[in-house]
Design a protein around this motif. Structure first.
Motif, PDB file in Angstrom:
ATOM      1  N   ASP A 122      66.386 -32.981  29.047  1.00 30.25           N
ATOM      2  CA  ASP A 122      66.537 -33.725  27.936  1.00 30.25           C
ATOM      3  C   ASP A 122      67.345 -32.522  26.999  1.00 30.25           C
ATOM      4  O   ASP A 122      66.780 -31.521  26.693  1.00 30.25           O
ATOM      5  CB  ASP A 122      65.318 -34.005  27.311  1.00 30.25           C
ATOM      6  N   ASP A 123      68.470 -32.809  26.689  1.00 27.45           N
ATOM      7  CA  ASP A 123      69.298 -31.805  25.698  1.00 27.45           C
ATOM      8  C   ASP A 123      68.585 -31.710  24.260  1.00 27.45           C
ATOM      9  O   ASP A 123      68.508 -30.635  23.629  1.00 27.45           O
ATOM     10  CB  ASP A 123      70.695 -32.357  25.411  1.00 27.45           C
ATOM     11  N   ASP A 124      67.826 -32.649  23.826  1.00 26.02           N
ATOM     12  CA  ASP A 124      67.327 -32.808  22.462  1.00 26.02           C
ATOM     13  C   ASP A 124      65.718 -32.762  22.451  1.00 26.02           C
ATOM     14  O   ASP A 124      65.214 -33.173  21.467  1.00 26.02           O
ATOM     15  CB  ASP A 124      67.639 -34.131  21.726  1.00 26.02           C
ATOM     16  N   LEU A 125      65.098 -32.209  23.614  1.00 21.45           N
ATOM     17  CA  LEU A 125      63.624 -32.132  23.341  1.00 21.45           C
ATOM     18  C   LEU A 125      63.229 -31.440  22.337  1.00 21.45           C
ATOM     19  O   LEU A 125      63.616 -30.180  21.764  1.00 21.45           O
ATOM     20  CB  LEU A 125      63.371 -31.078  24.736  1.00 21.45           C
ATOM     21  N   GLU A 126      62.470 -31.980  21.255  1.00 21.26           N
ATOM     22  CA  GLU A 126      62.044 -31.672  20.011  1.00 21.26           C
ATOM     23  C   GLU A 126      61.527 -30.271  19.947  1.00 21.26           C
ATOM     24  O   GLU A 126      60.710 -29.656  20.861  1.00 21.26           O
ATOM     25  CB  GLU A 126      61.130 -32.683  19.307  1.00 21.26           C
ATOM     26  N   ASP A 127      61.654 -29.290  19.205  1.00 17.90           N
ATOM     27  CA  ASP A 127      61.384 -27.999  19.225  1.00 17.90           C
ATOM     28  C   ASP A 127      59.313 -27.933  19.058  1.00 17.90           C
ATOM     29  O   ASP A 127      59.185 -27.076  19.923  1.00 17.90           O
ATOM     30  CB  ASP A 127      61.669 -27.408  17.720  1.00 17.90           C
ATOM     31  N   HIS A 128      58.913 -28.858  18.620  1.00 18.79           N
ATOM     32  CA  HIS A 128      57.524 -28.806  18.638  1.00 18.79           C
ATOM     33  C   HIS A 128      56.807 -29.148  20.174  1.00 18.79           C
ATOM     34  O   HIS A 128      55.908 -28.375  20.423  1.00 18.79           O
ATOM     35  CB  HIS A 128      56.648 -29.750  17.629  1.00 18.79           C
ATOM     36  N   LEU A 129      57.618 -29.888  20.802  1.00 20.21           N
ATOM     37  CA  LEU A 129      57.339 -30.074  22.369  1.00 20.21           C
ATOM     38  C   LEU A 129      57.644 -28.781  23.016  1.00 20.21           C
ATOM     39  O   LEU A 129      56.939 -28.302  24.037  1.00 20.21           O
ATOM     40  CB  LEU A 129      57.993 -31.242  22.777  1.00 20.21           C
ATOM     41  N   LEU A 130      58.718 -28.150  22.753  1.00 21.83           N
ATOM     42  CA  LEU A 130      59.233 -26.732  23.267  1.00 21.83           C
ATOM     43  C   LEU A 130      58.228 -25.882  23.040  1.00 21.83           C
ATOM     44  O   LEU A 130      57.518 -25.103  24.092  1.00 21.83           O
ATOM     45  CB  LEU A 130      60.452 -26.418  23.013  1.00 21.83           C
ATOM     46  N   TYR A 131      57.484 -25.616  22.110  1.00 22.86           N
ATOM     47  CA  TYR A 131      56.536 -24.840  21.557  1.00 22.86           C
ATOM     48  C   TYR A 131      55.190 -24.975  22.422  1.00 22.86           C
ATOM     49  O   TYR A 131      54.735 -24.076  22.531  1.00 22.86           O
ATOM     50  CB  TYR A 131      56.512 -25.094  19.965  1.00 22.86           C
ATOM     51  N   VAL A 132      54.990 -26.469  22.340  1.00 19.90           N
ATOM     52  CA  VAL A 132      53.506 -26.710  23.120  1.00 19.90           C
ATOM     53  C   VAL A 132      53.583 -26.132  24.643  1.00 19.90           C
ATOM     54  O   VAL A 132      52.744 -25.487  24.925  1.00 19.90           O
ATOM     55  CB  VAL A 132      53.427 -27.988  22.903  1.00 19.90           C
TER      56      VAL A 132
END
Length: 545
Positions: free
Chosen positions: A499-509
């Motif tokens: 996913d190009d647009d994986l949200e930042d808060h999910l990347l962080y988790v």
């Protein structure tokens, strides 16, 4: 924390100034630095002495001359008080050059090694004016610099093109020459154990200070990933049981609840589990069975309504209820928990939360402190080694606690579509388990979405079996989505997404699950975004400094 070589060297042998410098370096450097105090070197021309030698596999070797007392430079000459001093710069430089020549003579592996020189003045707070030719402020370590020596040393070493990384064989050769009575070899498993030991120690120290907040009736502690929230929740549970209280320890996430159950005290007065399952099986009321195919609407409504309908029948109410990852819960769910507290007892509701890890939009908000609610914060990262923690700071993560290990550099790997992503997971699993000797039980594959998770489980990339959290005891590597791994951790984590647009808060988790090794596999645009955030964070720190 820097490694002293030998580890049992009595620092009392050093003079006061050298001892202070070495102690600051031990506590302030990352664990990739080797610290060798008081190195004597004899040559046909003359003897040399280096007060402290520092060795790092990424940037090389540095010799430090230490001068205590009120040192100053007057008209280009060095003085301590009114007494002239031989230039500590010249001493450090001459001794470093002599050591460089010795290393090159003793090992063909070190024929191009360089030894950087520096001067430490632990009793001098600041320096102004023009330095002698060939010497800059960057070479000088004053009292404030020794409070955070890692960044200062890094800047000194990387600015000089002669300094360069050392291979494992070169690193061992350097230490064998400098300390021939010390057996030095790199054991990846030992390094992992050391990292976990250090992180456990730091986390225990941080959470101990907040454990006594459980004397209040309503407590909410916030902390970013790795700050010790779950450890604090476990400490609260143990303290409440020791006081003879009836206790519930709960969360929303099933894998986290199972980890809590494995880690918590085994006691009849402590109930541990996911919130919905505990409400469906409260003692004294009818057991609620989930219908086949129950969806999220059912799980978010029926267990709570069931508990409230049968509230008067609950056999044992609770003195203390502890909620981990409270940001996963809806306010109405917390209201149901309040009704399960025994009003004639302590009536405590203790919660820990991270607003940055809100992956479910259920209306959670951090309560304001006041007469009814005590608020506190866990302020440093005690889970992630430095390299991982540094990246997480780009996403708002907490700074590393002093003394945490350095870990391994974060790996970013571009992929092109689903097939390529799965294949790259297989290659990295092979690298981690076979080449780096990481126990498969300490490896976690985290995906952005279920489709990729299911594909990895089906294909066993690289021949490595990947399974659900519930099957982790079968010897297979755990593969779960970001939503399911909240609150968990593993020594090595592969975060993979298409996913190009994986949200930042999910990347962080997802990234914050890694203790010391992190691999991120994803489309180039996503990796570029991640790299840009990390660079931005780095620039902000430089400007703030």
């Amino acid at each position: 924390m820097g490694h002293l070589v030998p580890e049992d060297l009595p620092l009392s042998r050093l003079d006061r100034s050298e001892r202070r410098v070495v102690q600051k370096l031990i506590s302030g450097l990352r664990d990739s630095w080797i610290i060798i105090p008081r190195y004597d070197l004899s040559t046909p021309r003359r003897p040399y002495e280096l007060d402290v030698l520092l060795v790092n596999d990424r940037v090389g070797v540095v010799g430090v001359e230490v001068k205590g007392g009120p040192v100053e430079i007057r008209e280009g000459e060095w003085y301590r008080g009114s007494s002239p001093l031989r230039s500590p710069v010249r001493q450090a430089q001459d001794a470093s050059y002599a050591l460089r020549d010795r290393l090159r003579e003793r090992s063909p592996l070190l024929e191009h090694v360089h030894v950087q020189h520096a001067v430490a003045l632990p009793d001098v707070a600041e320096a102004e004016g023009q330095f002698p030719e060939g010497f800059t402020r960057q070479h000088l370590f004053l009292t404030p610099d020794l409070e955070d020596p890692d960044d200062r040393l890094w800047d000194l070493m990387v600015e000089n093109y002669q300094n360069s990384a050392l291979t494992l064989e070169q690193l061992e050769a350097v230490v064998a020459i400098l300390r021939p009575d010390v057996s030095f070899s790199w054991d990846p498993d030992a390094a992992t154990r050391h990292a976990r030991t250090m992180l456990h120690r730091v986390s225990t120290e941080q959470t101990r200070a907040l454990a006594t907040l459980d004397q209040n009736r309503r407590v909410l502690v916030s902390g970013r990933a790795g700050s010790g929230k779950t450890r604090l929740a476990l400490a609260w549970a143990e303290r409440a049981v020791a006081r003879g209280e009836q206790v519930m320890l709960t969360c929303f996430n099933r894998p986290l609840s199972e980890w809590l159950a494995e880690s918590a005290l085994d006691h009849e007065r402590l109930m541990v589990g996911t919130l919905q399952r505990l409400l469906m099986n409260l003692p004294g009321i009818p057991v609620l069975e989930a219908p086949a195919g129950a969806g999220s609407d059912w799980w978010q409504r029926e267990p709570f309504e069931h508990a409230e309908r049968h509230l008067a029948e609950v056999a044992t109410l609770f003195d203390t209820i502890i909620v981990d990852e409270a940001q996963d819960l809806a306010p109405a769910w917390l209201a149901t928990l309040e009704k399960l507290l025994r009003t004639d007892g302590p009536c405590r509701l203790l919660s820990v939360a991270d607003p940055a890890q809100v992956v479910y939009r259920r209306g959670f908000e951090m309560s304001e402190p006041g007469p009814e609610v005590v608020r506190a914060d866990l302020t440093v990262n005690c889970r992630n080694a430095h390299h991982v923690a540094d990246l997480l700071r780009s996403f708002g993560g907490a700074p590393s606690a002093p003394g945490v290990p350095e870990g391994h550099p974060v790996r970013l790997q571009a992929c092109d579509g689903l097939d390529d992503a799965v294949a790259r997971v297989g290659r990295f699993l092979d690298e981690l388990v076979v080449q780096s000797h990481v126990d498969p039980a300490n490896v976690l594959v985290v995906t952005g979405h279920r489709v990729l998770r299911d594909r990895i489980r089906e294909e066993d990339p690289g021949g490595w079996g990947c399974a659900a959290w519930e099957d982790r005891h079968s010897g297979e590597i755990v593969c779960e989505t970001i939503h399911r791994v909240k609150g968990l951790e593993r020594d090595a984590v592969i975060l993979v997404t298409v996913d190009d647009d994986l949200e930042d808060h999910l990347l962080y988790v997802g990234m914050s699950r890694a203790v010391s090794r992190l691999v991120v596999i994803g489309p180039t645009p996503m990796l570029d975004r991640l790299s840009a955030k990390a660079r931005l964070r780095s620039r902000e720190e430089v400007e703030d400094g």
